[in-house]
Write a protein that holds these residues in place. Sequence first.
Motif, PDB file in Angstrom:
ATOM      1  N   LEU A  15       8.195 -20.519 -10.452  1.00 35.02           N
ATOM      2  CA  LEU A  15       7.859 -21.906 -10.766  1.00 35.02           C
ATOM      3  C   LEU A  15       6.361 -22.043 -11.055  1.00 35.02           C
ATOM      4  CD1 LEU A  15       8.692 -24.939 -10.879  1.00 35.02           C
ATOM      5  CD2 LEU A  15       8.094 -25.034  -8.448  1.00 35.02           C
ATOM      6  N   PHE A  16       6.042 -22.426 -12.290  1.00 33.36           N
ATOM      7  CA  PHE A  16       4.682 -22.794 -12.657  1.00 33.36           C
ATOM      8  C   PHE A  16       4.540 -24.288 -12.398  1.00 33.36           C
ATOM      9  CE2 PHE A  16       5.108 -19.079 -15.336  1.00 33.36           C
ATOM     10  CZ  PHE A  16       3.830 -18.561 -15.432  1.00 33.36           C
ATOM     11  N   GLN A  17       3.417 -24.702 -11.828  1.00 28.96           N
ATOM     12  CA  GLN A  17       3.117 -26.115 -11.631  1.00 28.96           C
ATOM     13  C   GLN A  17       1.836 -26.415 -12.388  1.00 28.96           C
ATOM     14  OE1 GLN A  17       3.162 -25.707  -7.328  1.00 28.96           O
ATOM     15  NE2 GLN A  17       4.925 -27.093  -7.247  1.00 28.96           N
ATOM     16  N   ILE A  18       1.866 -27.459 -13.212  1.00 23.66           N
ATOM     17  CA  ILE A  18       0.732 -27.819 -14.060  1.00 23.66           C
ATOM     18  C   ILE A  18       0.081 -29.082 -13.505  1.00 23.66           C
ATOM     19  CG2 ILE A  18       0.003 -28.356 -16.411  1.00 23.66           C
ATOM     20  CD1 ILE A  18       2.758 -27.119 -17.294  1.00 23.66           C
ATOM     21  N   TYR A  19      -1.263 -29.045 -13.384  1.00 22.88           N
ATOM     22  CA  TYR A  19      -2.004 -30.144 -12.771  1.00 22.88           C
ATOM     23  C   TYR A  19      -3.090 -30.668 -13.698  1.00 22.88           C
ATOM     24  CZ  TYR A  19       0.110 -28.491  -8.438  1.00 22.88           C
ATOM     25  OH  TYR A  19       1.003 -28.119  -7.476  1.00 22.88           O
ATOM     26  N   ASN A  20      -3.337 -31.959 -13.580  1.00 23.09           N
ATOM     27  CA  ASN A  20      -4.477 -32.604 -14.200  1.00 23.09           C
ATOM     28  C   ASN A  20      -5.167 -33.386 -13.090  1.00 23.09           C
ATOM     29  OD1 ASN A  20      -6.347 -33.880 -15.787  1.00 23.09           O
ATOM     30  ND2 ASN A  20      -4.873 -34.997 -17.032  1.00 23.09           N
ATOM     31  N   ASN A  21      -6.375 -32.977 -12.713  1.00 22.45           N
ATOM     32  CA  ASN A  21      -7.114 -33.616 -11.614  1.00 22.45           C
ATOM     33  C   ASN A  21      -6.285 -33.691 -10.331  1.00 22.45           C
ATOM     34  OD1 ASN A  21      -9.383 -34.073 -13.249  1.00 22.45           O
ATOM     35  ND2 ASN A  21      -8.473 -35.952 -14.036  1.00 22.45           N
ATOM     36  N   ASP A  22      -5.705 -32.594  -9.930  1.00 23.25           N
ATOM     37  CA  ASP A  22      -4.911 -32.480  -8.711  1.00 23.25           C
ATOM     38  C   ASP A  22      -3.613 -33.275  -8.729  1.00 23.25           C
ATOM     39  OD1 ASP A  22      -6.737 -30.706  -7.547  1.00 23.25           O
ATOM     40  OD2 ASP A  22      -7.946 -32.364  -6.777  1.00 23.25           O
ATOM     41  N   ASN A  23      -3.247 -33.887  -9.846  1.00 19.96           N
ATOM     42  CA  ASN A  23      -1.966 -34.570  -9.981  1.00 19.96           C
ATOM     43  C   ASN A  23      -1.022 -33.691 -10.782  1.00 19.96           C
ATOM     44  OD1 ASN A  23      -2.881 -36.997  -8.731  1.00 19.96           O
ATOM     45  ND2 ASN A  23      -3.871 -37.564 -10.658  1.00 19.96           N
ATOM     46  N   GLN A  24       0.140 -33.381 -10.210  1.00 18.65           N
ATOM     47  CA  GLN A  24       1.089 -32.543 -10.935  1.00 18.65           C
ATOM     48  C   GLN A  24       1.661 -33.338 -12.102  1.00 18.65           C
ATOM     49  OE1 GLN A  24       4.132 -30.573  -8.652  1.00 18.65           O
ATOM     50  NE2 GLN A  24       5.194 -29.890 -10.481  1.00 18.65           N
ATOM     51  N   LYS A  27       5.964 -28.842 -14.892  1.00 19.54           N
ATOM     52  CA  LYS A  27       6.403 -27.605 -14.245  1.00 19.54           C
ATOM     53  C   LYS A  27       7.256 -26.807 -15.219  1.00 19.54           C
ATOM     54  CE  LYS A  27      10.296 -29.991 -12.124  1.00 19.54           C
ATOM     55  NZ  LYS A  27      10.931 -30.396 -10.876  1.00 19.54           N
ATOM     56  N   LEU A  28       7.315 -25.527 -14.968  1.00 20.28           N
ATOM     57  CA  LEU A  28       8.143 -24.614 -15.738  1.00 20.28           C
ATOM     58  C   LEU A  28       8.867 -23.723 -14.753  1.00 20.28           C
ATOM     59  CD1 LEU A  28       8.959 -23.368 -18.506  1.00 20.28           C
ATOM     60  CD2 LEU A  28       7.028 -21.804 -18.220  1.00 20.28           C
ATOM     61  N   TYR A 138       5.201 -20.649 -21.017  1.00 15.77           N
ATOM     62  CA  TYR A 138       6.473 -19.946 -21.168  1.00 15.77           C
ATOM     63  C   TYR A 138       6.253 -18.580 -21.822  1.00 15.77           C
ATOM     64  CZ  TYR A 138      10.954 -18.354 -22.646  1.00 15.77           C
ATOM     65  OH  TYR A 138      12.046 -17.544 -22.842  1.00 15.77           O
ATOM     66  N   VAL A 139       5.480 -18.553 -22.894  1.00 18.21           N
ATOM     67  CA  VAL A 139       5.265 -17.293 -23.622  1.00 18.21           C
ATOM     68  C   VAL A 139       4.569 -16.268 -22.728  1.00 18.21           C
ATOM     69  CG1 VAL A 139       4.109 -16.191 -25.587  1.00 18.21           C
ATOM     70  CG2 VAL A 139       5.257 -18.387 -25.892  1.00 18.21           C
ATOM     71  N   ILE A 140       3.548 -16.669 -21.973  1.00 15.71           N
ATOM     72  CA  ILE A 140       2.859 -15.698 -21.124  1.00 15.71           C
ATOM     73  C   ILE A 140       3.780 -15.199 -20.021  1.00 15.71           C
ATOM     74  CG2 ILE A 140       1.728 -17.347 -19.567  1.00 15.71           C
ATOM     75  CD1 ILE A 140       0.378 -13.950 -20.766  1.00 15.71           C
TER      76      ILE A 140
END
Length: 163
Positions: A15-24, A27-28, A138-140
């Motif tokens: 599970l990848f979690q993507i954040y902007n300024n500590d706000n999720q 996700k992937l 996803y690609v990486i």
Amino acid sequence: MQTQFTWKKGLFSDLFQIYNNDNQIGKLKDNSFSQVAKGEIQQKEYTFKSKGIMNYRTEIIDNSSSQIIGEIKYNNWMTKASIDIGESKALWQYDNFWSTKWSITQSDGIQIRFSGSSSKGEIQCNKVDELLILTGLYVINYHWQTTLVVIIAALIPIYLSLF
């Protein structure tokens, strides 16, 4: 103006979690060594479905309409990929030998730069395109899994020859 995001992934997590300024914000979730991954960013859900053996490609599906909205095509050495989403075309590529930096570039000037390790990283965009951010992760991840399979396949004969 540059916009910066971060991402995190546990060492043995899928599970990848993507954040902007500590706000999720996204996700992937990729079931290890599966042909299907599920992604979500800014409340939009997508499915990445891989197909093929020699001409490997991945379909990008918008879950709200169940329509194929894009495709990723990989080169033979997995060092580059073309990303087509609607009329938009982009190129994903590695930016260094160690596979810790990579980027997505479009002809209209959109550029997304990624950096990181297997557990965390940063994303810098000159123009935010959420789906391209999700696609880049996803690609990486796909590349890391493919590399791991190749390493394991190379080590099995060596290991078996020891016994």
